[in-house]
Design a protein around this motif. Structure first.
Motif, short mmCIF file in Angstrom:
data_model
loop_
_atom_site.label_atom_id
_atom_site.label_comp_id
_atom_site.label_asym_id
_atom_site.label_seq_id
_atom_site.Cartn_x
_atom_site.Cartn_y
_atom_site.Cartn_z
N CYS A 1 5.75 11.37 -11.15
CA CYS A 1 4.24 12.08 -11.09
C CYS A 1 4.44 13.46 -10.39
O CYS A 1 3.60 14.07 -10.56
N HIS A 2 5.36 13.51 -9.24
CA HIS A 2 5.36 14.70 -8.36
C HIS A 2 5.73 15.81 -9.41
O HIS A 2 5.33 16.95 -9.47
N ASP A 3 7.06 15.50 -10.26
CA ASP A 3 7.53 16.67 -11.15
C ASP A 3 6.30 16.76 -12.13
O ASP A 3 6.24 18.25 -12.42
N LYS A 4 5.60 16.01 -12.59
CA LYS A 4 4.77 16.20 -13.80
C LYS A 4 3.52 17.18 -13.14
O LYS A 4 2.72 18.04 -13.96
N HIS B 1 0.91 -1.41 -0.03
CA HIS B 1 0.10 0.19 0.01
C HIS B 1 0.72 1.32 0.12
O HIS B 1 0.34 2.43 0.01
N PHE B 2 2.27 1.18 -0.13
CA PHE B 2 2.95 2.14 -0.08
C PHE B 2 3.38 2.66 -1.57
O PHE B 2 4.27 2.08 -2.46
N VAL B 3 2.55 3.26 -2.29
CA VAL B 3 2.30 3.48 -3.63
C VAL B 3 2.22 4.90 -3.95
O VAL B 3 1.47 5.57 -3.10
N CYS B 4 2.38 5.29 -5.09
CA CYS B 4 2.04 6.59 -5.75
C CYS B 4 0.41 6.99 -5.61
O CYS B 4 -0.11 6.27 -6.36
N THR B 5 0.25 7.95 -5.46
CA THR B 5 -1.32 8.30 -5.41
C THR B 5 -1.61 8.56 -6.71
O THR B 5 -2.82 8.39 -6.96
N TYR B 6 -0.72 8.92 -7.89
CA TYR B 6 -1.32 9.18 -9.09
C TYR B 6 -1.31 7.88 -9.92
O TYR B 6 -2.29 7.26 -10.42
N CYS B 7 -0.19 7.37 -9.96
CA CYS B 7 0.09 6.05 -10.88
C CYS B 7 -0.10 4.83 -10.26
O CYS B 7 -0.06 3.87 -10.85
N LEU B 8 -0.16 4.83 -8.94
CA LEU B 8 -0.41 3.72 -8.05
C LEU B 8 0.87 2.66 -8.09
O LEU B 8 0.77 1.49 -8.00
N GLY B 9 1.93 3.23 -8.71
CA GLY B 9 3.18 2.55 -8.66
C GLY B 9 3.68 2.34 -7.32
O GLY B 9 3.81 3.31 -6.47
N ARG B 10 4.42 1.29 -6.95
CA ARG B 10 4.93 1.24 -5.58
C ARG B 10 6.22 1.87 -5.65
O ARG B 10 7.10 2.22 -6.58
N GLU C 1 6.49 13.88 -1.04
CA GLU C 1 5.26 14.02 -0.17
C GLU C 1 4.71 15.38 -0.68
O GLU C 1 5.33 16.46 -0.78
N CYS C 2 3.21 15.36 -0.75
CA CYS C 2 2.58 16.47 -0.82
C CYS C 2 1.35 16.80 -0.60
O CYS C 2 0.46 15.64 -0.97
N GLY C 3 0.91 17.25 0.42
CA GLY C 3 -0.27 17.59 1.09
C GLY C 3 -0.66 16.13 1.54
O GLY C 3 -2.01 15.62 1.37
N ASP C 4 0.03 15.59 2.41
CA ASP C 4 -0.27 14.35 3.13
C ASP C 4 -0.39 13.13 1.96
O ASP C 4 -0.91 11.98 2.51
N LYS C 5 0.11 13.09 0.86
CA LYS C 5 -0.32 12.30 -0.15
C LYS C 5 1.34 11.99 -0.59
O LYS C 5 2.28 12.88 -0.54
N MET C 6 1.51 10.82 -1.10
CA MET C 6 2.86 10.33 -1.36
C MET C 6 2.81 10.31 -3.06
O MET C 6 1.77 9.50 -3.78
#
Length: 306
Positions: free
Chosen positions: A300-303, A273-282, A290-295
């Motif tokens: 994805c963060h840069d995009k 469950h430790f995955v990217c909030t946007y692409c769901l990749g581990r 981290e941005c706004g309580d999300k990983m």
């Protein structure tokens, strides 16, 4: 009583009159005894009275009257020529029928017999009646037997609250009787949940006993359907709330983390469950953002945010 045995000269008093004089004299012997005891003449009172009685008897015999004793006194072993008292199958001078303990005369009052001896009511109860286990006084009338002891009925009550027992009976502890309510309050084990006495059905857990309805999760009050629970600070918890208290809830799925765990930004995660909030990749520890309580992964963060 007197009986005439021969005719008497006209100058002598009638036989019955003489017998009456004897009765009157015998009735006054008590007064004469006190007078003789005060004279100090050196002659025993008993001897003086015996001599007087002997003289009276001889005088009556000279008059032709025979004084026949009505019995022998069981107290002094001497003949009874006047008033006689019959008790315990024996005859007595009334003044010699006395309490074997205190010595008071029993002529005109109730008495009790024990071992062939007579006792006044008070001394009989003091010497022979059963004793109350509460007040130690003699039990004169109704006796109550309980706990291998005897009691006045009014003195058999709860040792804690003093209430006399009714139809519910009593319970015993340490040789003392208690009403049901006080016995349970004082001696029954207390429920770890509600602290009230446990009387019948109970659960034993965490070094104590519980009412079945009281053994529930401290947080959500749900029962432990599977029979398993978690203990924390002496209280029972379901698995979910135990991990909530311990801080071992997965931030990704909200379920307890019981196996492998990833800790990131002060939060716990199941590895899956430790995955990217946007692409769901581990995510890999050290390569996430981290941005706004999300990983987020780096890409994805840069995009999204640059």
């Amino acid at each position: 009583p007197a009986m005439s045995s021969s005719p008497m000269p006209a100058s002598q008093p009638p036989p019955m009159a003489a017998a009456q004089q004897l009765d009157e004299l015998l009735a006054d012997l008590g007064h004469m005894e006190s007078k003789l005891s005060g004279q100090g003449a050196g002659v025993p009172v008993e001897s003086s009275l015996d001599n007087m009685l002997g003289s009276l008897t001889r005088d009556l015999q000279e008059l032709g009257i025979t004084a026949t004793p009505v019995g022998i006194c069981a107290g002094c072993r001497k003949p009874i020529a006047s008033k006689v008292l019959t008790a315990l199958g024996k005859t007595w001078h009334p003044e010699h029928f006395t309490c074997a303990r205190c010595g008071q005369e029993l002529d005109n009052q109730p008495f009790f017999e024990q071992g062939g001896r007579a006792f006044c009511e008070e001394d009989y109860h003091q010497a022979f009646s059963p004793r109350c286990a509460y007040c130690a006084g003699p039990i004169r009338e109704k006796v109550l037997t309980a706990l291998d002891q005897t009691w006045h009925p009014e003195h058999f009550f709860c040792a804690h609250c003093g209430k006399v027992f009714g139809d519910e009976g009593f319970m015993e502890r340490g040789g003392k009787p208690y009403c049901h309510q006080d016995f349970l309050a004082l001696f029954a084990p207390k429920c770890q949940g509600c602290e009230r006495p446990v009387m019948d059905n109970y659960l034993s857990a965490m070094q104590g006993v519980w009412h079945p309805e009281c053994f529930v999760c401290t947080e959500c009050l749900s029962s432990f359907s599977g029979g398993s629970f978690f203990e924390l600070d002496g209280r029972p918890y379901c698995e979910l709330h135990f991990h909530h208290r311990q801080g071992t809830i997965c931030h990704g799925c909200g379920r307890p983390v019981t196996g492998r765990c990833i800790t990131a930004a002060g939060r716990k995660y199941h590895p899956e469950h430790f995955v990217c909030t946007y692409c769901l990749g581990r995510l890999q520890k050290g390569t996430f953002r981290e941005c706004g309580d999300k990983m987020y992964c780096q890409a994805c963060h840069d995009k999204l945010f640059l």
